[in-house]
Write an enzyme that holds these catalytic residues in place. Structure first.
Site, PDB file in Angstrom:
ATOM      1  N   ASP A  63       0.868  -1.171   0.000  1.00  0.00           N
ATOM      2  CA  ASP A  63       0.000   0.000   0.000  1.00  0.00           C
ATOM      3  C   ASP A  63       0.912   1.230   0.000  1.00  0.00           C
ATOM      4  O   ASP A  63       2.103   1.135   0.315  1.00  0.00           O
ATOM      5  CB  ASP A  63      -0.882  -0.057   1.256  1.00  0.00           C
ATOM      6  CG  ASP A  63      -1.737   1.165   1.423  1.00  0.00           C
ATOM      7  OD1 ASP A  63      -2.269   1.673   0.412  1.00  0.00           O
ATOM      8  OD2 ASP A  63      -1.880   1.622   2.581  1.00  0.00           O
ATOM      9  N   ASP A  81       0.033   5.092   1.069  1.00  0.00           N
ATOM     10  CA  ASP A  81      -0.066   6.017   2.211  1.00  0.00           C
ATOM     11  C   ASP A  81      -0.046   5.250   3.527  1.00  0.00           C
ATOM     12  O   ASP A  81      -0.825   4.314   3.732  1.00  0.00           O
ATOM     13  CB  ASP A  81      -1.343   6.854   2.097  1.00  0.00           C
ATOM     14  CG  ASP A  81      -1.387   7.692   0.816  1.00  0.00           C
ATOM     15  OD1 ASP A  81      -0.319   8.003   0.264  1.00  0.00           O
ATOM     16  OD2 ASP A  81      -2.502   8.014   0.365  1.00  0.00           O
TER      17      ASP A  81
END
Ligand SMILES: [Mg+2]
Ligand SMILES: [Zn+2]
Length: 163
Positions: A10, A12
């Site tokens: 992922d 952020d």
């Protein structure tokens, strides 16, 4: 036989600092330097590194895809200077309230499945590290092992979960 293994990541809260909302400006995009060493270690073990990120802020008009490309160029440049290569960055530009439903927005698994197919990845030997439950759901739907971390938690603390 599939040739490759990967750690999907992922964005952020995993590669750059979690702001609690969309990162809208390049100057607010802060790469988490504590993850240079563990990401390099994973790469050295033969894992491809592939980014999977929801960027529904583009659908809302909060930032442009051009700004997003600048953030990703910056991320690649910073990582390359550390000897870390990102094989691909997949992002979802959709948001159900703005431009409709899609199959790529996590917890949908389409971005992961694209990466698995394109780079000939053995999902059973691969992982998805994220800081939201939807990341784990998406990863497991694609046949990967999902690893949930806290936002901005050093990846070094979960390296023992990866063979
Ligand atoms: Mg996140
Ligand atoms: Zn999408």
């Amino acid at each position: 036989m599939k040739k490759n293994k990967a750690v999907f990541l992922d964005r952020d809260g995993v590669l750059n600092r979690e702001l609690g909302d969309y990162v809208c400006k390049l100057e607010d995009f802060h790469v988490l330097e504590h993850n240079f060493a563990p990401l390099k270690a994973l790469q050295d073990k033969g894992y491809l590194l592939i980014v999977i990120t929801n960027q529904g802020g583009t659908a809302k008009g909060w930032y442009s895809e051009e700004t997003l490309a600048q953030m990703h160029d910056h991320l690649r440049t910073v990582f390359e200077a550390q000897g870390i290569h990102l094989t691909e960055i997949y992002y979802c530009r959709h948001h159900p309230d703005y431009n409709g439903n899609c199959m790529c927005r996590k917890p949908g698994s389409l971005m992961l499945e694209k990466g698995v197919a394109r780079f000939d990845i053995d999902a059973s030997k691969s992982y998805f590290i994220g800081d939201r439950e939807r990341d784990v759901i998406a990863g497991e739907a694609a046949g990967l092992t999902g690893i949930l971390i806290d936002s901005d938690q050093p990846i070094s603390e979960v390296l023992h979960l990866i063979a």
